[in-house]
Design a protein around this motif. Structure first.
Motif, PDB file in Angstrom:
ATOM      1  N   GLU A 143       0.817  -1.209   0.000  1.00 52.88           N
ATOM      2  CA  GLU A 143       0.000   0.000   0.000  1.00 52.88           C
ATOM      3  C   GLU A 143       0.853   1.262   0.000  1.00 52.88           C
ATOM      4  O   GLU A 143       0.460   2.284  -0.564  1.00 52.88           O
ATOM      5  N   PRO A 189       2.732   2.108  -4.288  1.00 53.31           N
ATOM      6  CA  PRO A 189       1.826   1.775  -5.399  1.00 53.31           C
ATOM      7  C   PRO A 189       2.540   1.591  -6.726  1.00 53.31           C
ATOM      8  O   PRO A 189       2.039   0.868  -7.594  1.00 53.31           O
ATOM      9  N   HIS A 190       3.702   2.222  -6.907  1.00 56.41           N
ATOM     10  CA  HIS A 190       4.433   2.030  -8.159  1.00 56.41           C
ATOM     11  C   HIS A 190       4.916   0.585  -8.306  1.00 56.41           C
ATOM     12  O   HIS A 190       5.000   0.056  -9.425  1.00 56.41           O
ATOM     13  N   THR A 215       3.308  -2.132  -6.917  1.00 57.41           N
ATOM     14  CA  THR A 215       2.128  -2.959  -7.202  1.00 57.41           C
ATOM     15  C   THR A 215       1.622  -2.727  -8.622  1.00 57.41           C
ATOM     16  O   THR A 215       1.201  -3.675  -9.296  1.00 57.41           O
ATOM     17  N   ASN A 216       1.687  -1.476  -9.096  1.00 52.57           N
ATOM     18  CA  ASN A 216       1.256  -1.210 -10.471  1.00 52.57           C
ATOM     19  C   ASN A 216       2.154  -1.920 -11.474  1.00 52.57           C
ATOM     20  O   ASN A 216       1.689  -2.434 -12.504  1.00 52.57           O
ATOM     21  N   ASN A 236      -5.502  -7.401  -1.972  1.00 52.21           N
ATOM     22  CA  ASN A 236      -6.900  -7.442  -1.575  1.00 52.21           C
ATOM     23  C   ASN A 236      -7.177  -8.834  -0.999  1.00 52.21           C
ATOM     24  O   ASN A 236      -6.737  -9.839  -1.557  1.00 52.21           O
ATOM     25  N   VAL A 278     -11.267  -3.884  -6.116  1.00 53.84           N
ATOM     26  CA  VAL A 278     -10.219  -2.867  -6.216  1.00 53.84           C
ATOM     27  C   VAL A 278     -10.637  -1.785  -7.196  1.00 53.84           C
ATOM     28  O   VAL A 278     -10.437  -0.587  -6.950  1.00 53.84           O
ATOM     29  N   ALA A 279     -11.242  -2.202  -8.315  1.00 53.59           N
ATOM     30  CA  ALA A 279     -11.727  -1.218  -9.295  1.00 53.59           C
ATOM     31  C   ALA A 279     -12.784  -0.318  -8.679  1.00 53.59           C
ATOM     32  O   ALA A 279     -12.889   0.871  -9.006  1.00 53.59           O
ATOM     33  N   THR A 339     -12.797   0.914  -5.831  1.00 55.19           N
ATOM     34  CA  THR A 339     -12.177   1.975  -5.035  1.00 55.19           C
ATOM     35  C   THR A 339     -11.633   3.099  -5.900  1.00 55.19           C
ATOM     36  O   THR A 339     -11.059   4.056  -5.381  1.00 55.19           O
ATOM     37  N   ASP A 368      -9.415   2.480  -8.488  1.00 57.01           N
ATOM     38  CA  ASP A 368      -8.132   2.076  -9.060  1.00 57.01           C
ATOM     39  C   ASP A 368      -8.381   1.367 -10.388  1.00 57.01           C
ATOM     40  O   ASP A 368      -8.962   0.280 -10.423  1.00 57.01           O
ATOM     41  N   ALA A 416      -6.421  -0.246 -12.230  1.00 55.93           N
ATOM     42  CA  ALA A 416      -5.676  -1.497 -12.395  1.00 55.93           C
ATOM     43  C   ALA A 416      -6.563  -2.704 -12.132  1.00 55.93           C
ATOM     44  O   ALA A 416      -6.438  -3.739 -12.793  1.00 55.93           O
ATOM     45  N   GLY A 417      -7.479  -2.589 -11.181  1.00 53.33           N
ATOM     46  CA  GLY A 417      -8.381  -3.694 -10.893  1.00 53.33           C
ATOM     47  C   GLY A 417      -9.263  -4.027 -12.083  1.00 53.33           C
ATOM     48  O   GLY A 417      -9.456  -5.194 -12.431  1.00 53.33           O
TER      49      GLY A 417
END
Length: 516
Positions: free
Chosen positions: A274, A277-278, A280-281, A327, A410-411, A413, A415, A417-418
């Protein structure tokens, strides 16, 4: 005293690995009985560990064994929680089942069984160790033995595949070790549990911690065979002997994916993800590309082994995506898919090995109307393929469902990426359906040569184009009954686990509670 089984699960196969070589100086065929006895012992020990870890764990983190009585952070721990116990069960079951195929299809030499036992010991070590450096040691044991097993038939093609795997695998292990070194410099510890607090104290934004995780993740990416780091896997799967392919496809990359999940959530924790984020992305981008490209490349293959090798590139992309989504729902899906995919790939490559052994079928076109002569193997092959697609009820659906649900949450929220992961998983499912449908079409609906006699499983007609093996050899036949029984059992298990539903969540809820 249940904790003494943890070192036994590692030591017993490694010590047993010396026996085929030592006794082989006098006896030619001692390897298989030693391997079979060891595999049965591992099954019994694994069953006791699984029962205790899930039903009556002696500590909040499961079963813990301190080697030499030395406590953390200085001592080396072996730990069996819900996740590692599930891995131990998968390793023990697949290792034992592989021997049924190798008994008839080979390889049969004492050297093969010595390497097989060493590989099993290394895999058990990866599943149970609670120390980052010892994870590297077991990673190397697994790598070295796998390189040897890929070249077990001593052909030029398998030797080339083994050398390619060795070069890529060595780079992966080296990158992992560099990452461990950076982490140790920042924290002064190698114990996984102790590192949780140490990394939090140093700070999740510390450059050494970030660099350490980046090197570890890339190193495991090479071992897992994520795109574009997958170049070793298709050749290794295709050129290895059939029993070796079934073993390594089910366990080796699975163990590397397990290790990435373990290090990410037990050592670095979800708070690290968390806070960065770079990172996890980047993981989600690589995972998404791997899912899509692996599936697309699988559709283009004509060789059955290469087809499912590229399929593994996509499926492991989904597991890495589950790790990167950070998640709880997605992580549950990643765990289920990790175990389920190992089971499915073992069954699929076992079916491919039996079709090659009994009927010489190694390419998609060789399957033409083969269901007439091999109804049971063909039926199990198709059911396992549909489970890989995610057709209910199957373990393939269960894992994908939880990962996709986690991606959607996740989407939700905000984001993107989800949403991206959810979309590529849908596209991957369509690609998977396409190549599985092609296999079904060949098995059941392709034209049949009237000169080919129809015989059931357990025999080969001895004529027809499908009797010629891809490497120029001839089919052996008949399909061994023992291996057929194992294949049917794997197929029924893959379907039965599809009914687990919320029971899976209940089983892994204690582990997820500790991670989140």
């Amino acid at each position: 005293m249940i904790d003494v089984l943890l070192p036994a699960l590692i030591v017993v196969p490694i010590v047993a690995a010396t026996m085929p070589i030592a006794l082989g100086l006098r006896y030619d065929d001692v390897g298989w009985p030693i391997a079979a006895a060891t595999a049965l012992a591992l099954l019994a020990m694994a069953g006791a560990v699984v029962r205790t870890a899930f039903l009556d764990p002696p500590s909040p983190i499961g079963i813990v064994h301190e080697l030499g009585g030395w406590q953390r952070p200085y001592g080396i721990e072996l730990v069996a929680d819900e996740l590692s116990a599930a891995m131990v069960a998968l390793i023990a079951i697949v290792a034992a089942a592989t021997l049924v195929l190798s008994r008839v299809a080979g390889p049969r030499g004492n050297a093969f069984y010595a390497a097989y036992l060493m590989l099993v010991g290394g895999l058990m070590g990866m599943a149970l160790t609670g120390d980052l450096f010892n994870l590297f040691v077991f990673l190397e044991i697994v790598g070295l033995t796998t390189y040897a097993l890929v070249a077990a038939d001593r052909s030029g093609a398998s030797a080339y595949a083994s050398i390619k795997y060795l070069m890529v695998g060595t780079v992966g292990a080296s990158l992992y070790l560099v990452g461990v070194g950076y982490t140790f410099l920042a924290t002064g510890s190698l114990n996984m549990v102790d590192l949780q607090g140490a990394i939090a104290s140093v700070g999740y934004g510390d450059p050494l911690i970030q660099a350490g995780y980046a090197f570890i993740a890339v190193g495991f990416g090479l071992k897992i065979a994520l795109f574009p780091l997958h170049v070793w896997q298709p050749d290794a799967y295709q050129r290895a002997p059939d029993s070796v392919t079934a073993l390594i496809a089910a366990l080796v990359s699975t163990a590397a994916a397990y290790a990435l999940l373990r290090v990410t959530y037990t050592v670095f924790t979800v708070e690290f993800l968390e806070a960065n984020p770079h990172i996890t992305n980047g993981m989600l981008l690589v995972a998404g590309v791997s899912i899509l490209v692996g599936s697309a490349l699988a559709v283009m293959q004509s060789d059955l082994k290469r087809l499912f090798a590229y399929s593994s590139v996509a499926q492991f992309g989904m597991i890495v995506a589950a790790i990167g989504l950070a998640n709880e729902t997605a992580l549950l899906g990643g765990i289920v898919h990790l175990i389920g995919h190992g089971l499915l790939k073992f069954g699929l490559f076992l079916a491919i090995g039996l079709l090659a052994y009994g009927y010489g079928a190694r390419r998609v076109r060789d399957l033409a109307s083969l269901a007439r002569r091999a109804p049971y193997v063909s039926g199990a092959f198709v059911v396992l393929g549909l489970a890989l697609v995610g057709i209910p009820p199957s373990v393939g659906l269960l894992g994908k469902w939880y990962i996709a649900l986690g991606a959607v949450r996740v989407a939700g929220t905000g984001d993107p990426a989800g949403a991206g992961i959810a979309v590529v998983m849908l596209l991957s499912t369509l690609f998977t359906l396409a190549y599985v449908a092609r296999i079904v079409e060949q098995l059941y609906f392709a034209g049949v040569d009237p000169a080919v006699d129809s015989t059931a499983d357990g025999g080969s007609s001895g004529s027809g184009p499908s009797d010629a093996l891809a490497d120029g050899g001839e089919s052996v036949g008949p399909v061994p009954t023992g291996a057929l029984v194992v294949l049917v059992a794997v197929t029924l298990t893959a379907v039965g686990l599809g009914f687990a539903g919320f029971a899976v969540y209940d089983l892994f809820d204690p582990f997820l509670g500790r991670m989140f």
